[in-house]
Write a protein that holds these residues in place. Structure first.
Motif, mmCIF file in Angstrom:
data_model
loop_
_atom_site.group_PDB
_atom_site.id
_atom_site.type_symbol
_atom_site.label_atom_id
_atom_site.label_comp_id
_atom_site.label_asym_id
_atom_site.label_seq_id
_atom_site.Cartn_x
_atom_site.Cartn_y
_atom_site.Cartn_z
ATOM 1 N N ALA A 5 0.835 -1.202 0.000
ATOM 2 C CA ALA A 5 0.000 0.000 0.000
ATOM 3 C C ALA A 5 0.866 1.247 0.000
ATOM 4 O O ALA A 5 1.939 1.272 0.612
ATOM 5 C CB ALA A 5 -0.915 0.003 1.218
ATOM 6 N N CYS A 21 -2.820 0.125 -3.860
ATOM 7 C CA CYS A 21 -2.447 -1.161 -3.270
ATOM 8 C C CYS A 21 -2.068 -2.102 -4.413
ATOM 9 O O CYS A 21 -2.943 -2.519 -5.180
ATOM 10 C CB CYS A 21 -3.599 -1.731 -2.457
ATOM 11 S SG CYS A 21 -3.269 -3.348 -1.721
ATOM 12 N N TRP A 35 -10.857 -1.607 1.364
ATOM 13 C CA TRP A 35 -9.993 -0.741 2.151
ATOM 14 C C TRP A 35 -10.600 -0.614 3.545
ATOM 15 O O TRP A 35 -11.807 -0.373 3.681
ATOM 16 C CB TRP A 35 -9.859 0.636 1.515
ATOM 17 C CG TRP A 35 -8.983 0.671 0.319
ATOM 18 C CD1 TRP A 35 -9.356 0.536 -0.990
ATOM 19 C CD2 TRP A 35 -7.565 0.859 0.304
ATOM 20 N NE1 TRP A 35 -8.264 0.608 -1.812
ATOM 21 C CE2 TRP A 35 -7.142 0.823 -1.041
ATOM 22 C CE3 TRP A 35 -6.593 1.045 1.294
ATOM 23 C CZ2 TRP A 35 -5.808 0.970 -1.425
ATOM 24 C CZ3 TRP A 35 -5.270 1.197 0.925
ATOM 25 C CH2 TRP A 35 -4.890 1.162 -0.417
ATOM 26 N N ILE A 67 -13.673 3.423 -4.490
ATOM 27 C CA ILE A 67 -12.774 2.284 -4.649
ATOM 28 C C ILE A 67 -12.804 1.846 -6.111
ATOM 29 O O ILE A 67 -13.859 1.842 -6.749
ATOM 30 C CB ILE A 67 -13.172 1.120 -3.710
ATOM 31 C CG1 ILE A 67 -12.138 -0.005 -3.778
ATOM 32 C CG2 ILE A 67 -14.574 0.615 -3.999
ATOM 33 C CD1 ILE A 67 -12.359 -1.090 -2.729
ATOM 34 N N CYS A 93 -5.277 -2.134 2.883
ATOM 35 C CA CYS A 93 -5.976 -2.769 1.764
ATOM 36 C C CYS A 93 -6.101 -4.261 2.038
ATOM 37 O O CYS A 93 -5.294 -4.850 2.778
ATOM 38 C CB CYS A 93 -5.273 -2.513 0.450
ATOM 39 S SG CYS A 93 -3.571 -3.071 0.365
#
Length: 113
Positions: A5, A21, A35, A67, A93
Motif C-alpha cells: 500500500a 495497493c 480498504w 474504490i 488494503c
C-alpha cells in the motif's frame, strides 16, 4: 501473495489523496477487495469494499471516497476527496483470493483541520 500500500500522507481538510495497493504474486483471480482503516483507540472498520458487482461504503465516506481497480496492473485504488480530520487513520488494503484474505501493511493518512 503480497500487498503493498502507498499514497498516504498529511493533507489539509478538504484535500484529496489517492491510495494504491499493488497485489503481487497472485495466480488466482481477486474475488473481493476492500480498504479498511483503524484510528488510534478504535477498531478497524471497513471503508469501502467491492465484491462482484456490489460496492459498499461506510456511511461516513459515501460520496467522498471511491474504490476502483486496474486489472491489468493488479492495483486497487481508494480515491479520497473532501477529507476531514475524522478520516485520520492507518488505512489497510485487503483482497480475497481463492477464499483467503490478504492484507497490506497499512499507510498513514493524517488530515489537519
Amino acid at each position: 501473495v503480497q500487498l503493498q500500500a502507498s499514497g498516504g500522507g498529511l493533507v489539509q481538510a478538504g484535500g484529496s489523496l489517492l491510495l494504491s495497493c499493488t497485489v503481487r504474486g497472485r495466480t488466482d483471480p481477486i474475488s473481493a477487495m476492500g480498504w479498511f482503516r483503524q484510528a488510534p483507540g478504535k477498531q478497524r472498520e471497513l471503508v469501502a469494499g467491492k465484491s462482484g458487482g456490489t460496492t459498499n461504503y461506510a456511511d461516513s465516506v459515501k460520496g467522498r471516497f471511491t474504490i476502483s481497480r486496474d486489472n491489468a496492473k493488479n492495483i486497487v485504488y481508494l480515491q479520497m476527496n473532501s477529507l476531514e480530520p475524522e478520516d485520520t487513520a492507518v488505512y489497510y488494503c485487503n483482497v480475497r483470493i481463492a477464499w483467503k484474505n490478504f492484507w497490506g501493511q497499512g499507510t498513514q493518512v493524517t488530515v489537519s483541520s
